[in-house]
Design an enzyme around this catalytic site. Sequence first.
Site, PDB file in Angstrom:
ATOM      1  CB  SER A 256      -0.850   0.017   1.133  1.00 40.51           C
ATOM      2  OG  SER A 256      -0.094   0.267   2.388  1.00 40.51           O
ATOM      3  CE  LYS A 257      -0.601   7.216  -3.760  1.00 35.45           C
ATOM      4  NZ  LYS A 257      -1.785   7.825  -4.112  1.00 35.45           N
ATOM      5  NE  ARG A 258      -3.411   3.688   4.383  1.00 32.99           N
ATOM      6  CZ  ARG A 258      -3.594   2.720   4.804  1.00 32.99           C
ATOM      7  NH1 ARG A 258      -3.486   2.141   6.094  1.00 32.99           N
ATOM      8  NH2 ARG A 258      -4.480   2.126   4.150  1.00 32.99           N
TER       9      ARG A 258
END
Length: 479
Positions: A256-258
């Site tokens: 994920s981007k996070r």
Amino acid sequence: MSVRVRFAPSPTGYLHVGGLRTALYNFLFARHHGGVNVLRIEDTDQTRLVEGAAQNFIEVCRWAGIEFDESPEKGGPFGPYVQSERTEIYRGHAQKLLDSGAAYYAFDTAEELEAMRERMNKAGVAAKYDRSIMRNQFTLGEEETRKLIAEGCPKVIRLKMPLSGEIRFGDIVRGDIIVPARDVDDSVLLKSDGFPTYHLANVVDDHLMGITHVIRGEEWLPSTPKHVLLYQGFGWQPPEFAHLPLLLNPDKSKLSKRQGDVAVEDYRAKGFFNDALVNFLALLGWNPTADREIFSIDEMIAMFDLKKVNKAGAVFDVKKLEWMNATYLRSKSSDELGAILLPMLEERGITGISADYAGKVAVLLRERVTLLNEIPEFGDYMFAEPAEFDAAYRTKHRVADTSSLLSDFVLHLPQEWTLQNIRGYAHKYLEEKGLALKNIIHPLRHAITGKSVGAGLFETMELLGCEKCVQRIKAQIPD
Ligand code: GLU
């Protein structure tokens, strides 16, 4: 049978690294079998379109070395198949399914569907279209259905899933898959605006384009039972399926981007090499041999085997990507590096440098960096006068007579400016003065580069040239 595969992205944003891996596996598989690799833009969800995204996908794939083979106009220049230009085809096929009884009309409003979902959620059952109670062709009857259509009432076409039994299909990566039919929803095939959904357009196109192998990410696995039913509904032979393992964060959650960058563009902008990124992505889910990890694209084409793709999720380990990039950086030729570094320098306003010189600087400094684009800053003194001088470094290595050491040093520099001569001269000089190498090397490095770290000093001096070295050394000698 000749292999035909496709990469079918939806142009809803940037190209995800997982998307590039899917594109890559399709390309490797097609090339390995001497087959055809089709690009199809799946843009039927008009609400999620992002301007320029499709063009950007093509550009990023080209950068990565992934080629597509076919154009919608036979013999024309390359251009992808675009689903929004093919809506008539999907409408005609939805009609065929209605005619054969594999699909049906439904007239439910958004509110009615929401209420149905809420009821199911409250009852603790998985929300799924219940055709026995909603407003559709079965509950309303043929006459009422015809009437509503004639009145122009908004309608969709849904797939009629069997209520019992099993749906079976083979997957090259996962083996046989069996899903109870009752778990699969009566998905919408044609929306009220006349646009097809992903399921209909995807299956119709895969069939019409003669796709032999559907190679895509694991997230599409739940859609496959619907697709298998659609093939049955049309009376078509389904292609073979291969669902690729998920990409994971180091903590094993879905990438994920996070937790880091997920767009190919980000890695490109950071300065990762296309071949290093491609090599790294190829090994996320596939290990051609246990004894090595660096493969050229041609080697990967020669060795690619879908049967050797793992089903377990693959961790996207940026540290490994950095290691791989550094390995590529160390193996590229000076010419290759110069050609890539030159535009990076220009972007930073460093001009008037030749590609040949840029390549030599890259070779000089490559052991000290991971990415080529660290070089403009790390080795700024190779392109201009040092912008800053590390004062602590200067103080640490300052001896009482540093200035006279430096001024004497420049007096008899070798005429022929070669590494061997510079090194020989320095050693002779130290010997004569009865000094150790460190007595001169640090003050020289400070004067010439301004920094405490860098490549071999004599190599640096050789590349900079005699004139610049003398100038910089003299500039550090107080009058
Ligand atoms: N359009 C889907 C996507 O965006 C394609 C899935 C498939 O390959 O069938 O990934």
